[in-house]
Scaffold this motif. Structure first.
Motif, mmCIF file in Angstrom:
data_model
loop_
_atom_site.group_PDB
_atom_site.id
_atom_site.type_symbol
_atom_site.label_atom_id
_atom_site.label_comp_id
_atom_site.label_asym_id
_atom_site.label_seq_id
_atom_site.Cartn_x
_atom_site.Cartn_y
_atom_site.Cartn_z
ATOM 1 N N LEU A 1 19.665 37.277 34.210
ATOM 2 C CA LEU A 1 18.783 36.415 33.923
ATOM 3 C C LEU A 1 19.693 35.639 33.000
ATOM 4 O O LEU A 1 20.033 35.019 32.794
ATOM 5 C CB LEU A 1 17.611 36.714 33.953
ATOM 6 N N THR A 2 19.544 36.646 31.766
ATOM 7 C CA THR A 2 20.130 35.528 30.736
ATOM 8 C C THR A 2 21.833 35.356 31.025
ATOM 9 O O THR A 2 22.333 34.006 30.584
ATOM 10 C CB THR A 2 20.278 36.539 29.405
ATOM 11 N N MET A 3 22.988 36.658 31.737
ATOM 12 C CA MET A 3 23.893 36.598 31.935
ATOM 13 C C MET A 3 24.431 35.020 32.424
ATOM 14 O O MET A 3 24.980 33.934 32.676
ATOM 15 C CB MET A 3 24.637 37.818 32.202
ATOM 16 N N ASN A 4 23.148 35.261 33.699
ATOM 17 C CA ASN A 4 23.446 33.992 34.710
ATOM 18 C C ASN A 4 23.627 32.800 33.890
ATOM 19 O O ASN A 4 23.876 31.570 34.489
ATOM 20 C CB ASN A 4 22.822 34.513 35.869
ATOM 21 N N GLU A 5 22.411 32.419 33.149
ATOM 22 C CA GLU A 5 21.527 31.469 32.382
ATOM 23 C C GLU A 5 23.091 31.134 31.492
ATOM 24 O O GLU A 5 23.557 29.819 30.886
ATOM 25 C CB GLU A 5 21.151 31.707 31.620
ATOM 26 N N ARG A 6 23.399 32.289 30.490
ATOM 27 C CA ARG A 6 24.551 31.484 29.449
ATOM 28 C C ARG A 6 26.191 31.219 30.701
ATOM 29 O O ARG A 6 27.061 30.333 30.664
ATOM 30 C CB ARG A 6 25.140 32.223 29.408
ATOM 31 N N LYS B 1 25.534 27.419 31.787
ATOM 32 C CA LYS B 1 25.938 26.955 30.894
ATOM 33 C C LYS B 1 27.543 26.509 30.938
ATOM 34 O O LYS B 1 28.090 25.799 30.466
ATOM 35 C CB LYS B 1 25.268 27.387 29.740
ATOM 36 N N MET B 2 28.086 27.943 30.304
ATOM 37 C CA MET B 2 29.798 27.924 30.742
ATOM 38 C C MET B 2 30.384 27.113 31.539
ATOM 39 O O MET B 2 31.196 26.249 31.476
ATOM 40 C CB MET B 2 30.022 28.984 31.051
ATOM 41 N N ILE C 1 28.666 24.296 33.504
ATOM 42 C CA ILE C 1 28.689 22.605 33.046
ATOM 43 C C ILE C 1 29.396 22.100 31.589
ATOM 44 O O ILE C 1 30.062 21.682 31.798
ATOM 45 C CB ILE C 1 27.665 22.393 32.268
ATOM 46 N N ASP C 2 29.765 23.297 30.266
ATOM 47 C CA ASP C 2 30.413 22.925 29.607
ATOM 48 C C ASP C 2 31.903 22.695 30.326
ATOM 49 O O ASP C 2 32.913 22.198 29.514
ATOM 50 C CB ASP C 2 30.405 23.668 28.716
ATOM 51 N N MET C 3 32.430 23.916 30.982
ATOM 52 C CA MET C 3 33.607 23.695 31.156
ATOM 53 C C MET C 3 33.837 22.451 32.338
ATOM 54 O O MET C 3 35.318 21.448 32.402
ATOM 55 C CB MET C 3 34.052 25.054 31.962
ATOM 56 N N ALA C 4 32.965 22.199 32.973
ATOM 57 C CA ALA C 4 33.740 21.147 34.319
ATOM 58 C C ALA C 4 33.096 19.498 33.510
ATOM 59 O O ALA C 4 34.275 18.846 33.018
ATOM 60 C CB ALA C 4 32.586 20.455 35.138
ATOM 61 N N SER C 5 32.667 19.945 32.048
ATOM 62 C CA SER C 5 33.191 18.716 31.292
ATOM 63 C C SER C 5 34.145 18.949 30.462
ATOM 64 O O SER C 5 35.149 17.046 30.494
ATOM 65 C CB SER C 5 31.680 19.183 30.263
ATOM 66 N N MET C 6 34.658 19.777 30.080
ATOM 67 C CA MET C 6 36.083 19.256 29.460
ATOM 68 C C MET C 6 37.354 19.669 30.292
ATOM 69 O O MET C 6 38.393 18.201 30.455
ATOM 70 C CB MET C 6 35.972 21.116 29.016
#
Length: 116
Positions: free
Chosen positions: A77-82, A85-86, A88-93
């Motif tokens: 679950l921690t890995m999936n959450e990371r 988030k990545m 979302i950041d990649m799409a924004s970038m």
């Protein structure tokens, strides 16, 4: 386990039925009081005893949140959450890249996919 004397004597030929009934009631009351005291003492002692779980359930004496399965689930679950988030950041970038930077990024991604 119980060491309470529960004997009730026979009626004597010298006593009346009323006397014997009084004796019976008193004796039954004494036995009940002794049983109550023994039960309460047993409860007090069992409350002070520290014993491992004798439950028939597997792993009942262990913390259910410290099992290997739960640790693996937490890690996943921690890995999936990371990753979320990545993403979302990649799409924004990617949305913020100009034409030249996007071409460079696209080339890097193609190279990355070819080297897998």
């Amino acid at each position: 386990m119980s060491n309470i004397n529960t004997e009730i004597r026979e009626m004597s030929h010298r006593e009346t039925i009323n006397d014997y009934n009084n004796y019976l009631n008193k004796r039954k009351s004494q036995i009940a009081e002794q049983k109550k005291q023994e039960f309460e003492n047993s409860l007090r002692e069992s409350n002070n005893r520290e014993t491992a779980s004798n439950s028939g359930l597997f792993g009942a004496s262990t913390n259910p949140f410290e099992t290997r399965l739960n640790k693996d689930v937490k890690k996943t679950l921690t890995m999936n959450e990371r990753k979320r988030k990545m993403q979302i950041d990649m799409a924004s970038m990617i949305n913020d890249l100009n034409d030249e930077d996007f071409n460079r990024f696209e080339g890097t991604m193609i190279e990355f996919n070819l080297t897998k």
